[in-house]
Design an enzyme around this catalytic site. Structure first.
Site, PDB file in Angstrom:
ATOM      1  N   HIS A 164      37.715  33.431  33.979  1.00  0.00           N
ATOM      2  CA  HIS A 164      38.842  32.949  34.783  1.00  0.00           C
ATOM      3  C   HIS A 164      39.105  31.473  34.596  1.00  0.00           C
ATOM      4  O   HIS A 164      40.213  31.002  34.814  1.00  0.00           O
ATOM      5  CB  HIS A 164      38.663  33.356  36.241  1.00  0.00           C
ATOM      6  N   ARG A 266      48.197  37.056  40.329  1.00  0.00           N
ATOM      7  CA  ARG A 266      46.805  37.025  40.819  1.00  0.00           C
ATOM      8  C   ARG A 266      46.777  36.298  42.158  1.00  0.00           C
ATOM      9  O   ARG A 266      46.643  35.081  42.210  1.00  0.00           O
ATOM     10  CB  ARG A 266      45.916  36.299  39.810  1.00  0.00           C
ATOM     11  N   ARG A 302      49.091  41.788  42.700  1.00  0.00           N
ATOM     12  CA  ARG A 302      47.783  42.429  42.872  1.00  0.00           C
ATOM     13  C   ARG A 302      47.167  41.981  44.190  1.00  0.00           C
ATOM     14  O   ARG A 302      47.193  40.788  44.519  1.00  0.00           O
ATOM     15  CB  ARG A 302      46.876  42.024  41.709  1.00  0.00           C
ATOM     16  N   GLU A 391      40.414  49.033  35.232  1.00  0.00           N
ATOM     17  CA  GLU A 391      39.535  48.005  34.678  1.00  0.00           C
ATOM     18  C   GLU A 391      38.112  48.525  34.536  1.00  0.00           C
ATOM     19  O   GLU A 391      37.237  47.849  34.017  1.00  0.00           O
ATOM     20  CB  GLU A 391      39.480  46.786  35.610  1.00  0.00           C
ATOM     21  N   ASP A 415      38.369  43.092  32.141  1.00  0.00           N
ATOM     22  CA  ASP A 415      37.240  43.754  32.787  1.00  0.00           C
ATOM     23  C   ASP A 415      36.910  45.078  32.113  1.00  0.00           C
ATOM     24  O   ASP A 415      35.746  45.456  32.013  1.00  0.00           O
ATOM     25  CB  ASP A 415      37.541  43.972  34.279  1.00  0.00           C
ATOM     26  N   CYS A 462      47.766  44.215  31.386  1.00  0.00           N
ATOM     27  CA  CYS A 462      47.926  42.838  31.864  1.00  0.00           C
ATOM     28  C   CYS A 462      46.706  41.996  31.550  1.00  0.00           C
ATOM     29  O   CYS A 462      46.598  40.872  32.016  1.00  0.00           O
ATOM     30  CB  CYS A 462      48.246  42.809  33.353  1.00  0.00           C
TER      31      CYS A 462
HETATM   32  C1  PEP Z   1      41.612  42.070  33.674  1.00  0.00           C
HETATM   33  O1  PEP Z   1      40.484  42.310  34.106  1.00  0.00           O
HETATM   34  O2  PEP Z   1      41.981  42.320  32.504  1.00  0.00           O
HETATM   35  C2  PEP Z   1      42.610  41.433  34.541  1.00  0.00           C
HETATM   36  C3  PEP Z   1      43.855  41.308  34.152  1.00  0.00           C
HETATM   37  O3  PEP Z   1      42.181  40.927  35.736  1.00  0.00           O
HETATM   38  P1  PEP Z   1      41.354  39.555  35.833  1.00  0.00           P
HETATM   39  O4  PEP Z   1      41.349  38.905  34.493  1.00  0.00           O
HETATM   40  O5  PEP Z   1      42.010  38.719  36.871  1.00  0.00           O
HETATM   41  O6  PEP Z   1      40.003  40.038  36.245  1.00  0.00           O
HETATM   42 MG    MG Z   2      40.055  42.125  36.215  1.00  0.00          MG
END
Ligand code: PEP
Ligand code: MG
Length: 563
Positions: A164, A266, A302, A391, A415, A462
């Site tokens: 992140h 997000r 989300r 995910e 994920d 995404c």
């Molecule tokens: C993912 O897991 O691909 C996703 C889009 O969510 P995040 O990256 O916020 O975990």
């Molecule tokens: Mg994710």
């Protein structure tokens, strides 16, 4: 970035108690003033958080405690350390909201001790000149608060491309290289060239290196911006291209880059530094701002996705051994249902006063039962279009049943890759496994795509995979109907999609699925792109102008990505 300070020694003071008290009082006041000034510069939520921290340094009970300890013969450093620690233990024992202040107290304590010792405070430095920030890793909350006038670039030794920290850096358009081996060996004051596009860091560059970098920079700036417009394949098949956003402030930039809507908002990025659950009103204000920026367009929001490197203490503050496998995402929301109800209510209220097409989805869904829970609750609270993120491999494997209930699915490849290959997306040492080209991941994407087609339900992607132009083509070939990415990636993906028909995309998907590794999958598609064979639809399509590989951002097969 300075590391945390060691605990001050318990050796008795060589000064008088009065002198130690003067030192402590001055350090507490200077720290309060410094924190307050940082809050004023940062503004917004950060201002409130830092103002609360400044009050901690000015707390009279704490000052009395420090005084009693220096009267007992301790140094100012030790007295401050012990007084803050006592205060912190008290808060922790009170639990709930008060316990959440404990981390803030630690931070303030460290700052006062640093002031007394005349050393830089731990955490992000704040010199009065622009600099490149080098750190082992950065909490997403720290990344979100970076002063972009000062921080020219960010280098971390930990973290993979889908951590992140990396995602937020892209969201804020910070030049960043994460998981850079040897980053911590860079010396303070050393000159570096940071090339985020190439993922490289050049330490102590020569005059020639600097001239070449300046030339590259000038060329990139002079490049005409790619055409915008709706995403579509060469045969006209529409593939809506959407933006991943972390704040409503980024909406205008996304629209300018041709985003056809938002594929992932997000919401947790709005509240990373909050210690208490956001109110319905505070959320409604943010969501209304977001939706108002996309009239008539699809906006997928989300629900709060807390966990692992995005801890939200008001959702789960348990000390879990494996937070990526813990009470996170929808699981944490379910354990705090009122917080989820408040968020869905705020979204329904914002939807009622704006014209966007709002879709809402749950993060980290792993069962059919969780899907039913979320969609039922969303409908009860007045939301119209409810879906889930895929995910976790279990959700991909049961996509046909999940999509029987959900209105849509959005595949989070970050994920999904982490869980399919059992490789922590935050860990530099296993970053090579974090490759969504892996056929195991692609097979799961294909399962979801097929389920979506059978039930006539949209399936988006995404995760960061959607931002890789050639992989984006493969994803469409696997049945994905829309792609969402950081706005900076839209132009390249749009241009690449326009080169292939759906039949060709499906052919590439078949090639990638047949490979044994991410490396082979990428290599097979690159090879087909460069040398189409008689089985390649592109070689039999007289209208075709392929193959082409004009986009440097298209993935090149790396020898190093063996897993
Ligand atoms: C993912 O897991 O691909 C996703 C889009 O969510 P995040 O990256 O916020 O975990
Ligand atoms: Mg994710």
């Amino acid at each position: 970035m300075p590391a945390p300070l060691p605990e001050p020694a318990e050796t008795p003071s060589t000064l008088t108690p009065a002198a130690e008290l003067d030192r402590a009082t001055a350090a507490l006041a200077a720290t309060a003033a410094d924190i307050r000034a940082r809050g004023e510069r940062a503004g917004g939520t950060a201002h409130d958080v830092l103002e609360a921290q400044a009050f901690m340094a000015e707390d009279p009970t704490l000052a009395d405690d420090v005084e009693a300890r220096v009267q007992g013969g301790l140094t100012a450093e030790r007295a401050v350390f012990e007084a803050f620690a006592g205060f912190r233990d008290l808060l922790v024992s009170m639990g709930g909201y008060m316990a959440e202040r404990a981390t803030d107290l630690n931070d303030v304590s460290q700052r006062v001790v640093a002031n007394l010792q005349g050393v830089p405070a731990p955490g992000i430095p704040d010199p009065d000149f622009a600099f490149v920030l080098v750190a082992r890793d950065l909490a997403p909350a720290d990344t979100a608060l970076l002063d972009l006038d000062k921080v020219l670039a960010l280098i971390t030794s930990e973290g993979g491309p889908t951590s992140h920290t990396a995602i937020l850096a892209r969201d804020k358009a910070i030049v960043a290289v994460v998981g850079a081996a040897g980053a911590l060996e860079l010396a303070d004051g050393e000159t570096v060239i940071v090339d985020a596009a190439a993922g490289s860091v050049t330490a102590s560059p020569s005059a020639d290196d600097i001239a070449a970098a300046q030339q590259t920079l000038a060329e990139r700036k002079a490049r005409p911006s790619a055409p915008t417009g709706a995403g579509r394949l060469a045969d006209g098949t529409a593939v809506p291209l959407l933006a991943n956003l972390g704040s409503a402030d980024a909406a205008a930039d996304a629209v300018g880059k041709g985003a056809e809507g938002v594929g992932l908002f997000r919401t947790e990025f709005l509240f990373l530094d909050s210690t208490a659950a956001p109110t319905v009103e505070a959320q409604q204000e943010q969501y209304t701002k977001l939706l108002a920026a996309f009239p008539g367009k699809k906006v997928v929001v989300r629900a709060l996705d807390a966990g692992a490197d995005k801890p939200l203490s008001f959702l789960n503050d348990a000390d879990e051994e494996n937070p990526a496998l813990g009470l996170r995402g929808l699981r944490a929301l379910r354990a705090n249902e009122q917080i989820l109800r408040d968020q869905l209510t705020a979204l329904a209220n914002a939807d009622a006063v704006t014209d966007a097409d709002l879709w809402v989805m749950a993060p980290m869904v792993s069962t059919v039962e969780e899907t039913r829970y979320f969609t039922a609750l969303g409908r009860e609270l007045g939301l119209k279009t409810l879906g889930v993120m895929v995910e976790v491999p279990s959700a991909a494997l049961l996509a046909d049943r999940i999509l029987a209930d959900a209105d849509f699915a959005s595949i989070g490849t970050n994920d999904l890759t982490q869980y399919t290959l059992a490789a922590d997306r935050l860990l530099g040492s296993v970053a090579a496994f974090q490759d969504p080209w892996h056929p195991a991941v692609l097979r799961l994407v294909g399962d979801v795509g097929r389920a979506g087609q059978a039930l006539d339900k949209p399936v988006g992607v995404c995760g960061e995979a959607a931002a890789d132009p050639l992989l984006a083509v493969v994803l469409v070939g696997l049945g994905v109907t829309s792609l969402s990415m950081s706005p900076a990636a839209l132009a390249d993906v749009r241009a690449e999609l326009a080169l292939y028909t759906l039949e060709q995309a499906q052919h590439y998907a078949t090639l990638a699925l047949a490979a044994n590794s991410a490396f082979e999958a990428r290599a097979a598609v690159l090879e087909a792109q460069t040398h189409p064979s008689s089985t390649d639809p592109s070689s039999t399509d007289p209208s075709s102008t392929h193959p082409r590989n004009t986009h440097p951002r298209s993935s090149h097969a790396h020898e190093g990505d063996r897993p």
